[in-house]
Motif scaffolding. Structure first.
Motif, PDB file in Angstrom:
ATOM      1  N   ARG A 145      67.861  10.114 192.360  1.00 41.88           N
ATOM      2  CA  ARG A 145      66.686  10.334 191.877  1.00 41.88           C
ATOM      3  C   ARG A 145      65.993  10.578 193.399  1.00 41.88           C
ATOM      4  O   ARG A 145      64.058  11.439 193.058  1.00 41.88           O
ATOM      5  CB  ARG A 145      66.023   8.711 191.778  1.00 41.88           C
ATOM      6  CG  ARG A 145      65.087   8.303 191.696  1.00 41.88           C
ATOM      7  CD  ARG A 145      64.760   9.152 190.770  1.00 41.88           C
ATOM      8  NE  ARG A 145      63.018   8.620 189.988  1.00 41.88           N
ATOM      9  CZ  ARG A 145      62.143   9.566 190.416  1.00 41.88           C
ATOM     10  NH1 ARG A 145      61.967  11.116 190.473  1.00 41.88           N
ATOM     11  NH2 ARG A 145      60.965   8.929 190.233  1.00 41.88           N
ATOM     12  N   ALA A 146      66.504  10.543 194.398  1.00 44.66           N
ATOM     13  CA  ALA A 146      66.159  11.156 195.616  1.00 44.66           C
ATOM     14  C   ALA A 146      65.707  12.264 195.825  1.00 44.66           C
ATOM     15  O   ALA A 146      64.834  13.410 195.429  1.00 44.66           O
ATOM     16  CB  ALA A 146      66.527  10.770 196.722  1.00 44.66           C
ATOM     17  N   ILE A 147      66.409  13.266 195.047  1.00 45.13           N
ATOM     18  CA  ILE A 147      66.484  14.734 194.552  1.00 45.13           C
ATOM     19  C   ILE A 147      65.217  15.020 193.436  1.00 45.13           C
ATOM     20  O   ILE A 147      64.801  15.856 193.787  1.00 45.13           O
ATOM     21  CB  ILE A 147      67.894  15.000 194.034  1.00 45.13           C
ATOM     22  CG1 ILE A 147      69.393  15.331 194.754  1.00 45.13           C
ATOM     23  CG2 ILE A 147      67.257  16.786 193.757  1.00 45.13           C
ATOM     24  CD1 ILE A 147      70.795  15.227 194.525  1.00 45.13           C
ATOM     25  N   GLY A 148      65.163  13.836 192.636  1.00 49.87           N
ATOM     26  CA  GLY A 148      63.807  13.940 192.071  1.00 49.87           C
ATOM     27  C   GLY A 148      63.717  14.496 190.007  1.00 49.87           C
ATOM     28  O   GLY A 148      63.238  14.273 189.886  1.00 49.87           O
ATOM     29  N   ALA A 149      64.955  13.439 189.889  1.00 51.49           N
ATOM     30  CA  ALA A 149      65.085  13.491 188.732  1.00 51.49           C
ATOM     31  C   ALA A 149      64.543  12.309 187.671  1.00 51.49           C
ATOM     32  O   ALA A 149      63.976  11.526 188.464  1.00 51.49           O
ATOM     33  CB  ALA A 149      66.906  13.270 189.044  1.00 51.49           C
ATOM     34  N   ASP A 150      64.036  13.051 187.170  1.00 45.56           N
ATOM     35  CA  ASP A 150      62.817  12.378 186.091  1.00 45.56           C
ATOM     36  C   ASP A 150      63.481  11.076 185.003  1.00 45.56           C
ATOM     37  O   ASP A 150      63.155  10.597 184.656  1.00 45.56           O
ATOM     38  CB  ASP A 150      61.758  13.525 185.827  1.00 45.56           C
ATOM     39  CG  ASP A 150      60.628  13.995 186.570  1.00 45.56           C
ATOM     40  OD1 ASP A 150      60.221  12.924 187.391  1.00 45.56           O
ATOM     41  OD2 ASP A 150      61.155  14.584 186.921  1.00 45.56           O
TER      42      ASP A 150
END
Length: 343
Positions: A120-125
């Motif tokens: 999630r921190a990487i940016g997964a939606d």
């Protein structure tokens, strides 16, 4: 109705949004089908019809999910499910990242919660997860604000497989209300069977589960993990005699023996299982004329299904795989663009 408009005046017509995809779908995650009402399932199937149209275009691409990142997190091996989720995301214009348990920090002892937090921190939606432990996607959903899709968890559930099976059956049989399907084989260890029971009975089908007594489910009135729903299903019937169960059936689905999940001896021999429960042309002759043959794969031809049935005129097996892309496109679209996306 066009659910979402992307203003890019110079894009080709083939890249336009899918037509007819409903925007209203009130779920943030897809963890199982037991929480879906009939209208929820129908919305997925109808949206998948719109996605089929996208897949038939000269350029099978649409920017519907441009800017969305889909992370496929697979702790178990997969061919059909993983590939179709990857293609589904890419056709919709999403950025897709694939990760397996091997070769990742999981091998160094990283917990599921920490892995989900990192993703999630990487940016997964969206996190699409397959895991050997039942309930793992529920844990992920509790510790992330990303949308979580269950791509199979232990013996518990495989919701998108059930939805693509329902889509395939509706394409073949029309309205499923009152139709009868027989699921045959290793029911006890099959998350596919369990999710299909929920999806197909919700759509009005009569379901018969067939197999040796040792591979039929027990405790059908027990609540499934993490759902809190009662699993009593009045249209489900258990049967040990395949020849009797298949009489007049509108569809049959073979399930492989999941020996990797079996703890102990469940069968006297593979030969005996094949003799009693293999779907053969002779047995298909007992079903309704033109009855559909399904299999979620991978198939063990000559064990649960004869080769000439698996590849015969009544087989929907290859179409199931093809429909899986459209159905998973529909799920990704509804989760991120429907009313449940922000709730």
């Amino acid at each position: 109705m066009v659910a979402r408009t992307v203003r890019t005046d110079d894009r080709p017509a083939e890249a336009a949004e899918p037509d007819g995809a409903p925007a209203a779908w009130g779920h943030r995650h897809l963890l199982d089908v037991d929480v879906l009402a009939r209208e929820d399932i129908v919305a997925v199937l109808d949206t998948a019809e719109a996605m089929e149209e996208v897949l038939q275009r000269r350029v099978a691409r649409t920017p519907a999910l441009r800017g969305v990142t889909v992370f496929n997190l697979f702790y178990e091996p997969s061919t059909r499910t993983r590939a179709s989720f990857e293609l589904a995301g890419k056709v919709l214009g999403a950025d897709v990242i694939n990760m397996t348990g091997s070769g990742s920090s999981v091998e160094k002892g990283e917990s599921l919660i920490d892995t989900v937090a990192t993703i999630r921190a990487i940016g997964a939606d969206v996190i699409v997860m397959r895991h050997p432990s039942g309930g793992a996607p529920y844990l992920a959903a509790q510790h992330s604000d990303a949308h979580v899709v269950n791509a199979g968890d232990g013996l518990h559930a495989h919701p998108t497989q059930a939805l693509l099976d329902a889509f395939t059956l509706r394409r073949r049989l029309g309205d499923l209300a009152g139709k009868r399907i027989v699921l045959i084989g290793d029911i006890k260890h099959s998350r596919v069977a369990r999710s299909n029971v929920w999806a197909l009975t919700t759509l009005g089908m009569e379901v018969t589960l067939v197999g040796p007594r040792t591979l039929l489910p027990t405790g059908l009135n027990a609540a499934p993990p993490a759902s809190g729903r009662d699993l009593s299903l009045p249209r489900v019937r258990l049967e040990e005699d395949l020849d009797r169960a298949i009489e007049g059936a509108d569809a049959v689905m073979a399930l492989r023996l999941q020996r990797e999940r079996m703890q102990g001896a469940f069968l006297p021999s593979l030969r005996e299982f094949s003799r009693r429960y293999q779907i053969t042309p002779e047995r298909m002759a007992r079903a309704r004329e033109g009855a559909a043959v399904l299999h979620p794969g991978p198939m063990n031809e000559g064990v649960e299904i004869a080769a000439d049935v698996a590849h015969g005129m009544q087989s929907e097996v290859e179409r199931q795989v093809a429909h899986g892309v459209a159905v998973r496109m529909a799920v990704l679209y509804l989760l991120t663009q429907g009313v449940g996306a922000a709730t």
